[in-house]
Design a protein around this motif. Structure first.
Motif, short mmCIF file in Angstrom:
data_model
loop_
_atom_site.label_atom_id
_atom_site.label_comp_id
_atom_site.label_asym_id
_atom_site.label_seq_id
_atom_site.Cartn_x
_atom_site.Cartn_y
_atom_site.Cartn_z
N GLU A 1 0.81 -1.21 0.00
CA GLU A 1 0.00 0.00 0.00
C GLU A 1 0.85 1.26 0.00
O GLU A 1 1.86 1.34 0.70
N LEU A 2 0.42 2.25 -0.77
CA LEU A 2 1.03 3.57 -0.74
C LEU A 2 0.60 4.23 0.56
O LEU A 2 -0.59 4.23 0.90
N SER A 3 1.56 4.77 1.31
CA SER A 3 1.20 5.44 2.56
C SER A 3 2.15 6.60 2.82
O SER A 3 3.31 6.58 2.39
N ALA A 4 1.63 7.60 3.50
CA ALA A 4 2.40 8.81 3.77
C ALA A 4 2.47 9.08 5.26
O ALA A 4 1.53 8.80 6.01
N GLU A 5 3.61 9.66 5.66
CA GLU A 5 3.84 10.05 7.04
C GLU A 5 3.43 11.49 7.28
O GLU A 5 3.00 11.85 8.36
N GLY A 6 3.61 12.34 6.26
CA GLY A 6 3.29 13.75 6.39
C GLY A 6 3.46 14.44 5.05
O GLY A 6 3.72 13.81 4.03
N VAL A 7 3.30 15.77 5.08
CA VAL A 7 3.42 16.58 3.87
C VAL A 7 4.41 17.70 4.14
O VAL A 7 4.26 18.43 5.12
N ALA A 8 5.41 17.82 3.27
CA ALA A 8 6.41 18.89 3.38
C ALA A 8 5.94 20.09 2.57
O ALA A 8 5.52 19.95 1.42
N ILE A 9 6.01 21.27 3.18
CA ILE A 9 5.58 22.52 2.54
C ILE A 9 6.73 23.50 2.62
O ILE A 9 7.12 23.92 3.71
N CYS A 10 7.29 23.86 1.47
CA CYS A 10 8.37 24.83 1.41
C CYS A 10 7.74 26.21 1.23
O CYS A 10 7.13 26.49 0.18
N THR A 11 7.87 27.06 2.22
CA THR A 11 7.12 28.31 2.22
C THR A 11 7.83 29.43 2.97
O THR A 11 8.68 29.18 3.81
N ALA A 12 7.41 30.64 2.65
CA ALA A 12 7.83 31.81 3.39
C ALA A 12 6.75 32.22 4.40
O ALA A 12 6.92 33.16 5.17
N LEU A 13 5.62 31.52 4.40
CA LEU A 13 4.52 31.81 5.32
C LEU A 13 4.87 31.35 6.74
O LEU A 13 5.62 30.38 6.92
N ALA A 14 4.29 31.99 7.71
CA ALA A 14 4.44 31.57 9.11
C ALA A 14 3.64 30.29 9.35
O ALA A 14 2.66 30.02 8.65
N GLU A 15 4.07 29.52 10.33
CA GLU A 15 3.38 28.27 10.66
C GLU A 15 1.89 28.51 10.90
O GLU A 15 1.05 27.73 10.43
N GLU A 16 1.56 29.58 11.61
CA GLU A 16 0.17 29.87 11.92
C GLU A 16 -0.64 30.15 10.65
O GLU A 16 -1.82 29.79 10.56
N GLN A 17 -0.01 30.78 9.68
CA GLN A 17 -0.70 31.06 8.41
C GLN A 17 -0.98 29.77 7.66
O GLN A 17 -2.07 29.60 7.10
N VAL A 18 -0.03 28.87 7.64
CA VAL A 18 -0.22 27.59 6.95
C VAL A 18 -1.31 26.79 7.66
O VAL A 18 -2.22 26.24 7.02
N ASP A 19 -1.25 26.73 8.99
CA ASP A 19 -2.28 26.03 9.76
C ASP A 19 -3.67 26.57 9.43
O ASP A 19 -4.62 25.80 9.21
N ALA A 20 -3.79 27.89 9.39
CA ALA A 20 -5.09 28.52 9.12
C ALA A 20 -5.55 28.25 7.69
O ALA A 20 -6.72 27.93 7.45
N GLU B 1 15.03 22.44 -4.35
CA GLU B 1 15.76 23.53 -3.72
C GLU B 1 14.82 24.34 -2.82
O GLU B 1 13.64 24.52 -3.12
N VAL B 2 15.36 24.81 -1.71
CA VAL B 2 14.63 25.69 -0.80
C VAL B 2 15.10 27.11 -1.09
O VAL B 2 16.24 27.47 -0.79
N PRO B 3 14.23 27.94 -1.70
CA PRO B 3 14.63 29.31 -2.05
C PRO B 3 14.94 30.15 -0.81
O PRO B 3 14.44 29.87 0.29
N ALA B 4 15.73 31.18 -1.01
CA ALA B 4 16.03 32.12 0.07
C ALA B 4 14.72 32.66 0.65
O ALA B 4 13.77 32.95 -0.08
N GLY B 5 14.69 32.78 1.96
CA GLY B 5 13.50 33.30 2.63
C GLY B 5 12.42 32.27 2.87
O GLY B 5 11.37 32.59 3.43
N HIS B 6 12.64 31.04 2.45
CA HIS B 6 11.69 29.94 2.65
C HIS B 6 12.27 28.93 3.62
O HIS B 6 13.48 28.89 3.84
N ARG B 7 11.42 28.10 4.16
CA ARG B 7 11.84 26.97 4.97
C ARG B 7 10.84 25.85 4.77
O ARG B 7 9.78 26.05 4.18
N VAL B 8 11.18 24.68 5.23
CA VAL B 8 10.31 23.53 5.04
C VAL B 8 9.56 23.25 6.33
O VAL B 8 10.16 23.11 7.40
N LEU B 9 8.25 23.19 6.21
CA LEU B 9 7.36 22.82 7.30
C LEU B 9 6.76 21.46 6.98
O LEU B 9 6.60 21.12 5.80
N SER B 10 6.39 20.71 8.00
CA SER B 10 5.71 19.43 7.78
C SER B 10 4.35 19.45 8.43
O SER B 10 4.19 19.83 9.59
#
Length: 142
Positions: A82-101, A129-138
């Motif tokens: 079975e295909l299964s996932a642990e989480g989703v990686a999001i490369c963003t300049a947004l704050a964690e709270e913004q992504v959650d919302a 690649e992770v662009p400048a000003g971005h980071r990876v959230l899960s």
């Protein structure tokens, strides 16, 4: 939807490191509701298609460089089919709270996002690649 054999082939080609999958690869045509957040399925978590739709919508934000699905390690070591996932990686300049919302993590029954990947960085292959000003959230579920 990408097949388990293709994901495992990428794993092998990547030196036994987990390949990151695009949202389209994981969600398009995937009707295996328990392939992500299985503990919440049937207890109020929206359908898989809704999760995919929310991630696609977020990916259109200019502050999001890319989104990738992080496969579950058991998919490679248990021999399950079975295909299964642990989480989703999001490369963003947004704050964690913004992504959650934006994703409405309460509706998704998620723990919300945190900085980093679900496993150590060196355990993955094919990370864009992770662009400048971005980071990876899960985005994860327990």
């Amino acid at each position: 939807m990408i097949g388990v054999d293709e994901v495992r082939a990428r794993f092998t080609a990547g030196g036994e490191r987990y390949p990151l999958l695009t949202v389209e690869e994981f969600f398009r045509g995937n009707d295996a509701e328990e392939s992500i957040a299985p503990n919440q399925y049937g207890f109020g978590r929206p359908e898989l298609a809704e999760i995919g739709s929310r991630l696609r919508s977020l990916s259109e934000d200019p502050a999001v460089a890319w989104i990738r699905v992080q496969p579950h390690e058991e998919m490679f070591w248990s021999g399950g089919g079975e295909l299964s996932a642990e989480g989703v990686a999001i490369c963003t300049a947004l704050a964690e709270e913004q992504v959650d919302a934006r994703l409405d993590v309460e509706l998704l029954m998620s723990e919300g996002v945190f900085e980093g990947l679900v496993y150590p960085l060196e355990d993955f292959c094919g990370m864009p690649e992770v662009p400048a000003g971005h980071r990876v959230l899960s985005l994860v579920w327990d």
